[in-house]
Design a protein around this motif. Structure first.
Motif, PDB file in Angstrom:
ATOM      1  N   ILE A   9     -56.344  -2.029  87.359  1.00 41.42           N
ATOM      2  CA  ILE A   9     -55.211  -1.784  88.256  1.00 41.42           C
ATOM      3  C   ILE A   9     -55.711  -1.227  89.585  1.00 41.42           C
ATOM      4  O   ILE A   9     -55.227  -1.609  90.662  1.00 41.42           O
ATOM      5  N   CYS A  10     -56.698  -0.349  89.526  1.00 37.75           N
ATOM      6  CA  CYS A  10     -57.293   0.181  90.758  1.00 37.75           C
ATOM      7  C   CYS A  10     -57.979  -0.925  91.553  1.00 37.75           C
ATOM      8  O   CYS A  10     -57.889  -0.960  92.790  1.00 37.75           O
ATOM      9  N   VAL A  11     -58.660  -1.835  90.872  1.00 37.81           N
ATOM     10  CA  VAL A  11     -59.292  -2.965  91.545  1.00 37.81           C
ATOM     11  C   VAL A  11     -58.247  -3.790  92.288  1.00 37.81           C
ATOM     12  O   VAL A  11     -58.440  -4.178  93.450  1.00 37.81           O
ATOM     13  N   ILE A  32     -65.600   0.207  92.059  1.00 34.45           N
ATOM     14  CA  ILE A  32     -64.224  -0.301  92.129  1.00 34.45           C
ATOM     15  C   ILE A  32     -63.942  -0.914  93.505  1.00 34.45           C
ATOM     16  O   ILE A  32     -63.393  -2.024  93.587  1.00 34.45           O
ATOM     17  N   PRO A  33     -64.320  -0.266  94.617  1.00 38.53           N
ATOM     18  CA  PRO A  33     -64.132  -0.906  95.919  1.00 38.53           C
ATOM     19  C   PRO A  33     -64.882  -2.224  96.065  1.00 38.53           C
ATOM     20  O   PRO A  33     -64.362  -3.180  96.660  1.00 38.53           O
ATOM     21  N   GLN A  93     -63.707  -3.150 108.117  1.00 37.76           N
ATOM     22  CA  GLN A  93     -62.766  -2.316 107.371  1.00 37.76           C
ATOM     23  C   GLN A  93     -63.551  -1.609 106.281  1.00 37.76           C
ATOM     24  O   GLN A  93     -64.227  -2.244 105.474  1.00 37.76           O
ATOM     25  N   SER A  94     -63.451  -0.295 106.256  1.00 42.98           N
ATOM     26  CA  SER A  94     -64.293   0.492 105.370  1.00 42.98           C
ATOM     27  C   SER A  94     -63.466   1.206 104.318  1.00 42.98           C
ATOM     28  O   SER A  94     -62.410   1.764 104.606  1.00 42.98           O
ATOM     29  N   MET A  95     -63.957   1.190 103.083  1.00 38.79           N
ATOM     30  CA  MET A  95     -63.401   2.034 102.029  1.00 38.79           C
ATOM     31  C   MET A  95     -64.493   3.005 101.608  1.00 38.79           C
ATOM     32  O   MET A  95     -65.520   2.599 101.054  1.00 38.79           O
ATOM     33  N   MET A  96     -64.276   4.273 101.903  1.00 39.47           N
ATOM     34  CA  MET A  96     -65.260   5.310 101.627  1.00 39.47           C
ATOM     35  C   MET A  96     -64.780   6.240 100.516  1.00 39.47           C
ATOM     36  O   MET A  96     -63.621   6.196 100.107  1.00 39.47           O
ATOM     37  N   GLY A  97     -65.669   7.093 100.075  1.00 42.59           N
ATOM     38  CA  GLY A  97     -65.305   8.161  99.164  1.00 42.59           C
ATOM     39  C   GLY A  97     -65.050   9.441  99.937  1.00 42.59           C
ATOM     40  O   GLY A  97     -65.057   9.461 101.171  1.00 42.59           O
ATOM     41  N   ALA A  98     -64.825  10.526  99.214  1.00 40.28           N
ATOM     42  CA  ALA A  98     -64.577  11.816  99.868  1.00 40.28           C
ATOM     43  C   ALA A  98     -64.833  12.944  98.887  1.00 40.28           C
ATOM     44  O   ALA A  98     -64.549  12.824  97.698  1.00 40.28           O
ATOM     45  N   SER A  99     -65.369  14.035  99.399  1.00 40.80           N
ATOM     46  CA  SER A  99     -65.484  15.259  98.614  1.00 40.80           C
ATOM     47  C   SER A  99     -64.237  16.110  98.770  1.00 40.80           C
ATOM     48  O   SER A  99     -63.879  16.865  97.870  1.00 40.80           O
ATOM     49  N   GLN A 100     -63.584  16.004  99.928  1.00 43.05           N
ATOM     50  CA  GLN A 100     -62.296  16.648 100.184  1.00 43.05           C
ATOM     51  C   GLN A 100     -61.473  15.748 101.107  1.00 43.05           C
ATOM     52  O   GLN A 100     -62.024  15.075 101.981  1.00 43.05           O
ATOM     53  N   TYR A 139     -59.700   5.041 101.453  1.00 43.85           N
ATOM     54  CA  TYR A 139     -60.523   5.907 100.620  1.00 43.85           C
ATOM     55  C   TYR A 139     -60.339   5.585  99.144  1.00 43.85           C
ATOM     56  O   TYR A 139     -59.239   5.201  98.708  1.00 43.85           O
ATOM     57  N   TRP A 140     -61.425   5.758  98.382  1.00 43.69           N
ATOM     58  CA  TRP A 140     -61.405   5.592  96.929  1.00 43.69           C
ATOM     59  C   TRP A 140     -61.867   6.892  96.285  1.00 43.69           C
ATOM     60  O   TRP A 140     -62.939   7.406  96.585  1.00 43.69           O
ATOM     61  N   ILE A 141     -61.011   7.427  95.391  1.00 42.34           N
ATOM     62  CA  ILE A 141     -61.303   8.654  94.665  1.00 42.34           C
ATOM     63  C   ILE A 141     -61.205   8.343  93.176  1.00 42.34           C
ATOM     64  O   ILE A 141     -60.118   8.078  92.658  1.00 42.34           O
ATOM     65  N   SER A 142     -62.322   8.394  92.487  1.00 53.32           N
ATOM     66  CA  SER A 142     -62.335   7.982  91.077  1.00 53.32           C
ATOM     67  C   SER A 142     -61.767   9.041  90.140  1.00 53.32           C
ATOM     68  O   SER A 142     -61.330   8.709  89.027  1.00 53.32           O
ATOM     69  N   ARG A 143     -61.785  10.310  90.562  1.00 53.27           N
ATOM     70  CA  ARG A 143     -61.264  11.403  89.731  1.00 53.27           C
ATOM     71  C   ARG A 143     -60.339  12.282  90.580  1.00 53.27           C
ATOM     72  O   ARG A 143     -60.781  13.215  91.230  1.00 53.27           O
ATOM     73  N   HIS A 144     -59.075  11.939  90.536  1.00 56.51           N
ATOM     74  CA  HIS A 144     -58.054  12.643  91.308  1.00 56.51           C
ATOM     75  C   HIS A 144     -58.017  14.111  90.884  1.00 56.51           C
ATOM     76  O   HIS A 144     -57.844  14.426  89.718  1.00 56.51           O
ATOM     77  N   SER A 145     -58.161  15.006  91.851  1.00 52.19           N
ATOM     78  CA  SER A 145     -58.230  16.434  91.526  1.00 52.19           C
ATOM     79  C   SER A 145     -57.785  17.267  92.709  1.00 52.19           C
ATOM     80  O   SER A 145     -57.972  16.881  93.870  1.00 52.19           O
TER      81      SER A 145
END
Length: 251
Positions: A9-11, A32-33, A93-100, A139-145
């Protein structure tokens, strides 16, 4: 009833970020991205350009984990220096991660804690400032927190909507799109603040609200769409037959 997993679903949600992109270079960080960009190329966004992560553009993507030379169809060559030219023209077009990430989409991948005496030193700002200044960023966050979705980031690496608006025309190409997590899909409201666009099937909306460090309303959000049978076939048999997607989202 579909047997699609949350990872799949995320894909599908990642693939949907390219629906109106046209001919742009898709820069996808993470499994996933990468799968989502390949799915978009094979279905709803055939004009996007994919890189094999080295120096080739691919007309047809190979299965995840293979280079263009071992399974894809090469359509062009792009040494690293050329990527900066593409970035500067906005054709990326960029899909990045994030620490915050905060409520207005400011992103931090640099450090945790005070700038002078950080608790954790991370990877630095990397390409985040240039990306958010020049083209669309998701942005892609694999563990929502709530440790990731915070009221205020400790340092701004990628520019959020509030800061972009504060400097006016200087960042006229700034464009934050979607934030996709293992729980939901976020977008932005008219004020540039994060809002819940959809909640993944099987996820309790209360969990989305509890695991977000600022106020969001997930109760009235629709369900994230489930990939079609053809999309699932492509994900499972063509793009990711080894099931690498489960490394980022287990179920």
């Amino acid at each position: 009833m579909s047997d699609a997993t949350i990872a799949e679903i995320c894909v599908g949600a990642v693939a949907d970020t390219y629906l109106e992109s046209g001919e742009v270079l898709a820069h996808a960080v993470g499994l996933i991205p990468a799968i989502g960009a390949r799915l978009a190329k094979l279905t709803t966004a055939p004009d996007i350009i994919l890189s094999d992560g080295e120096a080739f553009f691919m007309a047809e993507p190979p299965a995840l984990g293979k280079s263009a030379a071992s399974g894809g169809v090469i359509e062009g060559w792009a040494p690293f220096r050329r990527i900066f030219d593409i970035l500067a023209t906005g054709r990326r077009q960029s899909m990045m991660g994030a620490s915050q990430i905060d409520a207005f989409g400011n992103q931090n991948i640099s450090l945790i804690g005070d700038w002078k005496t950080p608790k954790r030193q991370l990877i630095g700002v990397r390409g985040a400032p240039g990306n958010t200044a020049n083209h669309r960023v998701d942005y892609w966050i694999s563990r929502h927190s709530a440790r990731i979705f915070v009221e205020n980031v400790d340092m701004v690496s990628g520019v959020g909507n509030d800061r972009a608006r504060a400097v006016g025309d200087t960042l006229r190409f700034h464009h934050l799109g979607a934030i996709i997590t293992n729980l939901c899909v976020f977008g932005f409201d008219a004020d540039g603040r994060i809002m819940v666009k959809s909640v993944h099937p099987g996820v309790d909306p209360a969990e989305v609200e509890r695991e977000t460090g600022f106020t969001v309303d997930a109760q009235s959000a629709p369900l994230t769409r489930v990939p079609s049978d053809e999309e699932l076939r492509l994900i499972r048999e063509v793009i990711d037959p080894r099931g690498l997607r489960t490394r980022e989202v287990a179920n």
